[in-house]
Scaffold this active site. Structure first.
Site, PDB file in Angstrom:
ATOM      1  NE  ARG A   1      -6.986   7.640   6.622  1.00  0.00           N
ATOM      2  CZ  ARG A   1      -7.206   6.671   5.734  1.00  0.00           C
ATOM      3  NH1 ARG A   1      -6.491   5.573   5.723  1.00  0.00           N
ATOM      4  NH2 ARG A   1      -8.167   6.815   4.827  1.00  0.00           N
TER       5      ARG A   1
ATOM      6  CG  PHE B   1      -2.341  -0.028   0.958  1.00  0.00           C
ATOM      7  CD1 PHE B   1      -2.963  -1.200   0.589  1.00  0.00           C
ATOM      8  CD2 PHE B   1      -3.103   1.136   1.034  1.00  0.00           C
ATOM      9  CE1 PHE B   1      -4.321  -1.225   0.310  1.00  0.00           C
ATOM     10  CE2 PHE B   1      -4.459   1.114   0.756  1.00  0.00           C
ATOM     11  CZ  PHE B   1      -5.071  -0.060   0.394  1.00  0.00           C
TER      12      PHE B   1
ATOM     13  CG  HIS C   1     -10.374   9.065   1.039  1.00  0.00           C
ATOM     14  ND1 HIS C   1     -11.435   8.214   0.793  1.00  0.00           N
ATOM     15  CD2 HIS C   1      -9.419   8.314   1.640  1.00  0.00           C
ATOM     16  CE1 HIS C   1     -11.119   7.009   1.229  1.00  0.00           C
ATOM     17  NE2 HIS C   1      -9.920   7.042   1.760  1.00  0.00           N
TER      18      HIS C   1
ATOM     19  CG  HIS D   1      -7.911   7.917  -2.292  1.00  0.00           C
ATOM     20  ND1 HIS D   1      -7.555   7.427  -3.527  1.00  0.00           N
ATOM     21  CD2 HIS D   1      -7.676   6.915  -1.415  1.00  0.00           C
ATOM     22  CE1 HIS D   1      -7.128   6.181  -3.389  1.00  0.00           C
ATOM     23  NE2 HIS D   1      -7.189   5.850  -2.116  1.00  0.00           N
TER      24      HIS D   1
ATOM     25  NE  ARG E   1      -4.631   6.734   0.486  1.00  0.00           N
ATOM     26  CZ  ARG E   1      -5.528   6.120   1.221  1.00  0.00           C
ATOM     27  NH1 ARG E   1      -6.302   6.808   2.041  1.00  0.00           N
ATOM     28  NH2 ARG E   1      -5.675   4.823   1.142  1.00  0.00           N
TER      29      ARG E   1
ATOM     30  CG  LEU F   1     -11.501   5.089  -2.629  1.00  0.00           C
ATOM     31  CD1 LEU F   1     -10.901   6.473  -2.513  1.00  0.00           C
ATOM     32  CD2 LEU F   1     -11.255   4.308  -1.361  1.00  0.00           C
TER      33      LEU F   1
ATOM     34  CD  GLN G   1      -5.521  10.644   2.601  1.00  0.00           C
ATOM     35  OE1 GLN G   1      -6.282   9.688   2.747  1.00  0.00           O
ATOM     36  NE2 GLN G   1      -4.276  10.611   3.008  1.00  0.00           N
TER      37      GLN G   1
ATOM     38  CD  GLU H   1      -2.690   4.162  -1.131  1.00  0.00           C
ATOM     39  OE1 GLU H   1      -3.377   5.171  -0.887  1.00  0.00           O
ATOM     40  OE2 GLU H   1      -1.740   3.814  -0.435  1.00  0.00           O
TER      41      GLU H   1
HETATM   42  C1  LIG Z   1     -14.777   4.292   0.099  1.00  0.00           C
HETATM   43  C2  LIG Z   1     -13.828   4.278   1.251  1.00  0.00           C
HETATM   44  C3  LIG Z   1     -12.815   3.325   1.316  1.00  0.00           C
HETATM   45  C4  LIG Z   1     -11.918   3.308   2.382  1.00  0.00           C
HETATM   46  N1  LIG Z   1     -10.942   2.345   2.430  1.00  0.00           N
HETATM   47  C5  LIG Z   1     -10.105   2.278   3.501  1.00  0.00           C
HETATM   48  C6  LIG Z   1      -9.150   1.232   3.632  1.00  0.00           C
HETATM   49  O1  LIG Z   1      -9.047   0.341   2.796  1.00  0.00           O
HETATM   50  N2  LIG Z   1      -8.338   1.236   4.705  1.00  0.00           N
HETATM   51  C7  LIG Z   1      -8.428   2.191   5.672  1.00  0.00           C
HETATM   52  O2  LIG Z   1      -7.670   2.141   6.637  1.00  0.00           O
HETATM   53  N3  LIG Z   1      -9.351   3.189   5.581  1.00  0.00           N
HETATM   54  C8  LIG Z   1     -10.185   3.242   4.523  1.00  0.00           C
HETATM   55  N4  LIG Z   1     -11.130   4.248   4.448  1.00  0.00           N
HETATM   56  C9  LIG Z   1     -11.303   5.167   5.575  1.00  0.00           C
HETATM   57  C10 LIG Z   1     -12.074   4.462   6.678  1.00  0.00           C
HETATM   58  O3  LIG Z   1     -12.967   3.529   6.131  1.00  0.00           O
HETATM   59  C11 LIG Z   1     -12.873   5.436   7.519  1.00  0.00           C
HETATM   60  O4  LIG Z   1     -12.038   6.475   7.952  1.00  0.00           O
HETATM   61  C12 LIG Z   1     -13.421   4.709   8.748  1.00  0.00           C
HETATM   62  O5  LIG Z   1     -14.146   3.574   8.348  1.00  0.00           O
HETATM   63  C13 LIG Z   1     -14.269   5.585   9.625  1.00  0.00           C
HETATM   64  O6  LIG Z   1     -14.792   4.776  10.634  1.00  0.00           O
HETATM   65  P1  LIG Z   1     -15.563   5.378  11.868  1.00  0.00           P
HETATM   66  O7  LIG Z   1     -15.856   4.233  12.772  1.00  0.00           O
HETATM   67  O8  LIG Z   1     -14.806   6.517  12.416  1.00  0.00           O
HETATM   68  O9  LIG Z   1     -16.895   5.960  11.246  1.00  0.00           O
HETATM   69  P2  LIG Z   1     -17.978   5.372  10.153  1.00  0.00           P
HETATM   70  O10 LIG Z   1     -17.672   3.968   9.765  1.00  0.00           O
HETATM   71  O11 LIG Z   1     -18.072   6.385   9.117  1.00  0.00           O
HETATM   72  O12 LIG Z   1     -19.265   5.332  11.028  1.00  0.00           O
HETATM   73  C14 LIG Z   1     -19.892   6.507  11.510  1.00  0.00           C
HETATM   74  C15 LIG Z   1     -21.029   6.086  12.406  1.00  0.00           C
HETATM   75  O13 LIG Z   1     -21.537   7.222  13.050  1.00  0.00           O
HETATM   76  C16 LIG Z   1     -22.940   7.212  13.003  1.00  0.00           C
HETATM   77  N5  LIG Z   1     -23.396   8.616  13.073  1.00  0.00           N
HETATM   78  C17 LIG Z   1     -22.931   9.682  12.384  1.00  0.00           C
HETATM   79  N6  LIG Z   1     -23.603  10.788  12.725  1.00  0.00           N
HETATM   80  C18 LIG Z   1     -24.496  10.411  13.670  1.00  0.00           C
HETATM   81  C19 LIG Z   1     -25.495  11.092  14.417  1.00  0.00           C
HETATM   82  N7  LIG Z   1     -25.728  12.398  14.264  1.00  0.00           N
HETATM   83  N8  LIG Z   1     -26.233  10.377  15.291  1.00  0.00           N
HETATM   84  C20 LIG Z   1     -26.056   9.040  15.457  1.00  0.00           C
HETATM   85  N9  LIG Z   1     -25.128   8.354  14.762  1.00  0.00           N
HETATM   86  C21 LIG Z   1     -24.362   9.036  13.893  1.00  0.00           C
HETATM   87  C22 LIG Z   1     -23.290   6.508  11.710  1.00  0.00           C
HETATM   88  O14 LIG Z   1     -24.581   5.935  11.784  1.00  0.00           O
HETATM   89  C23 LIG Z   1     -22.198   5.449  11.660  1.00  0.00           C
HETATM   90  O15 LIG Z   1     -22.603   4.300  12.371  1.00  0.00           O
HETATM   91  C24 LIG Z   1     -12.029   4.278   3.388  1.00  0.00           C
HETATM   92  C25 LIG Z   1     -13.045   5.226   3.340  1.00  0.00           C
HETATM   93  C26 LIG Z   1     -13.915   5.248   2.265  1.00  0.00           C
HETATM   94  C27 LIG Z   1     -14.968   6.329   2.227  1.00  0.00           C
END
Ligand SMILES: Cc1cc2nc3c(=O)[nH]c(=O)nc-3n(C[C@H](O)[C@H](O)[C@H](O)COP(=O)(O)OP(=O)(O)OC[C@H]3O[C@@H](n4cnc5c(N)ncnc54)[C@H](O)[C@@H]3O)c2cc1C
Length: 607
Positions: free
Chosen positions: A406, A117, A364, A239, A283, A249, A237, A252
């Protein structure tokens, strides 16, 4: 209004929230998870490429090398104590996930398979290393499913489709949250000893983004409105490989498997910008290189995109040129990048096995956010003062293990490492702490704001204002920035905030599943975070990581080895025109690893 009481309430059911809920409940706490989405629909489920850990399953690796790459990739702004924790605890966390049943891809010996990666190298930048553990290209999906099952098994209580709109404070502590139950429109108060925000990112501030519609930064905006500063918001960031025009997306992992970026002349242009590590440079570097190619008129057919080529004949040609023995074929690519192939065929009508993919940089990931220490406790100043009862983890938080940029795979690591730490810290805290009473009328202020939105009678719908904000932020506070542009972005957002107050209208004034109302409220969060981003960006007069200033092109370590802390000023917490901010740069970057090894000191990034 209903009131619930739990030892701990976790807002958000992505990887960070579920990890925190799991460990808090295993530590004996009575835990509720409140989520606006059904848990397995969280954006973590969209993470494709992998989760990084120096397991060394395919070649020699070392957590210190992982830490070095993370610090260097973050352009030396990462707090090195947090990076050390990230790199070391990644190993343990991933083995734990495996034991919970996560179906990682395997090597022929049955170990967890690992792929390359961007920015991940062995021996302090010597050569790319296989560090990303993955489950095909559905890694995040598998993490989410595994953790959700474990939470259910541990009797975590889920409040799905409850939208949190406020943080309740009393006696200097966080004492709970207010949520709207989407199905009924009813207000619920969640009274808790400990509240952890894990609400994810805010890519929807920008026009082209990889982020889901739900990523509107609610949690960050809510705590910001209640006095918590936002840290390092200028670092966002882009991407490099979003599907052209859509932003969807393309992982990578494609370049990790040997995919190559090509301009209209069929040139592998990354050889020019990063001669050593080429397409796998970090990135920020690749996104800027693509923009420079586009500026020089090297986009495909003169348009704003370049090609990403994973066709086996292209990959094999470059592998042979690099003297590598590995070769790929259609069957291998179809298996290793199944999800990607499907995305491209569905959304772009392009089959990556027979033609190159059209790509452009896409908004991203938020490096900045709610400041925390390494136990996910929210801290409110440069002296690391903890706000009792309040925690944050995942993308909404800024423990600052990613610094100014990141590395790929490090967000999933961040979720599991700091989600787990947050969960454990909460289990410990709730044993010692008692419930602080709720203030009288805990929903008064937010109810008034929600009712104002419900009854707003202007002329402009939320979607129109959102589009204007996204267009302005994309061109003014995007990959490249300059003072006059950023100021334009700030003034556009301020004007939209004025219209948010005076000119908004919504169609649905009802209570059940009123998505119109919720979108209006989410727009307010985006407008807050857009303004903080712009104001933080204009003050940082240097280029570092994801923050690239055309008028200050150099990194300035003498002046800027510090974090940005932005505080909201004034009495009204909701978006209304100009917002006064107090910004300081008193929080110094932790460079404790440099005490152990001089290579962790800032130096020019050479690729
Ligand atoms: C398409 C894509 C691919 C990616 N690929 C990778 C990868 O391969 N490797 C890597 O390390 N990172 C990757 N990332 C980044 C990574 O996936 C995210 O940064 C990470 O998953 C965020 O996780 P989180 O638990 O912080 O929030 P999220 O998984 O975004 O979850 C947010 C949660 O908060 C809740 N929420 C939000 N607002 C409220 C509210 N007002 N009230 C109640 N609940 C709320 C939602 O319901 C949800 O459950 C990727 C991101 C994207 C978009």
């Amino acid at each position: 209004m209903q009131t619930h009481q739990f030892d701990a309430v976790i807002v958000g059911a992505g990887g960070a929230g579920l990890m925190a809920a799991l460990y808090a409940s295993q530590g004996g706490a009575n835990v509720a998870v409140v989520s606006k989405l059904y848990p397995t629909r969280s954006h973590t489920g969209a993470a494709l490429g992998g989760i990084g850990a120096a397991l060394g399953n395919l070649e020699e690796d070392n957590p210190l090398w992982h830490a070095y790459d993370t610090v260097k990739g973050g352009d030396y702004l990462a707090d090195q104590n947090a990076v050390k924790v990230l790199a070391e605890e990644a190993i343990d966390s991933i083995i734990e996930l495996e034991h919970m049943g996560l179906p990682f891809d395997r090597t022929s010996e049955g170990r967890i398979s690992q792929r390359r990666f961007g920015g991940h190298t062995s021996n302090f930048g010597e050569k790319p290393v296989r560090r990303a553990c993955h489950s095909a290209d559905r890694t995040g999906h598998m993490i989410l499913q595994t953790l959700y099952q474990q939470c259910i098994k541990n009797n975590v209580r889920f409040f799905d489709e409850f939208h949190v709109v406020d943080l309740i404070m009393n006696q200097g502590k966080a004492v709970g949250t207010v949520a709207i139950q989407l199905g009924t429109g009813e207000m619920h108060v969640f009274h808790a000893k400990a509240t952890l925000f894990a609400t994810g990112g805010w890519g929807r501030v920008w026009q082209i983004t990889s982020n889901a519609h739900s990523l509107t930064g609610d949690g960050s905006a809510v705590v910001f409105r209640r006095g918590v500063p936002m840290q390092d918001m200028e670092f966002y960031q882009f991407h490099p490989t979003g599907l052209y025009g859509l932003g969807v997306l393309l992982t990578e992992g494609i370049r990790g498997e040997g995919g190559i970026l090509l301009n209209r002349h069929g040139q592998r242009f990354m050889e020019k910008y990063a001669p050593k590590i080429k397409d796998l440079a970090s990135r920020d570097v690749v996104s800027r290189s693509i923009y420079l190619e586009l500026r020089e008129g090297n986009g495909i057919g003169g348009k704003d995109y370049v090609h990403l080529d994973i066709r086996p004949e292209t990959v094999n040609r470059y592998l042979a040129e690099a003297g590598e023995t590995r070769r790929v074929d259609d069957a291998y690519i179809a298996q290793a990048l199944a999800e990607t192939l499907e995305l491209c065929r569905t959304y772009a009508g392009v089959d990556p096995l027979t033609e190159p993919m059209p790509i452009q940089p896409t908004a991203h990931y938020a490096m900045g956010g709610i400041p925390t220490n390494i136990n996910a406790e929210v801290v409110i100043d440069e002296n690391w003062t903890v706000l009792p009862g309040l925690y944050a983890a995942g993308e909404c938080a800024c423990v600052s293990c990613h610094g100014a940029n990141r590395l790929g795979t490090n967000s999933l690591v961040d979720l599991v490492v700091f989600g787990r730490r947050g969960g454990k810290a909460i289990a410990d805290y709730v044993k010692r702490a008692s419930f602080t009473p709720l203030p009288s009328n805990p929903t008064g202020e937010i109810e008034a704001e929600i009712n104002r939105l419900r009854n707003s009678k202007g002329k402009t719908r939320p979607g129109e204002l959102r589009k204007m904000m996204q267009t302005s932020m994309m061109s003014n506070v995007g990959v490249f920035r300059i003072e006059s542009g950023i100021k334009q972005g700030i003034s556009d957002v301020q004007e939209l905030r004025e219209r948010y107050q005076t000119d908004l209208t919504i169609d649905d004034r009802g209570f059940q599943f009123n998505t119109d109302l919720i979108e209006a409220w989410e727009l307010g969060c985006l407008l807050d975070l857009a303004l903080v981003t712009g104001k933080s960006a204009v003050e940082r007069t240097e280029s570092r990581g994801g923050h690239s200033r055309e008028d200050y092109q150099n990194r300035d370590d003498d002046k800027w080895m510090c974090h940005t802390l932005a505080y909201r000023k004034g009495d009204n917490p909701y978006p209304r025109g100009t917002m006064d901010l107090e910004i300081n740069h008193n929080k110094k970057v932790d460079t404790s690893l440099a005490d152990v090894d001089k290579r962790f000191l800032p130096k020019e990034r050479v690729y």
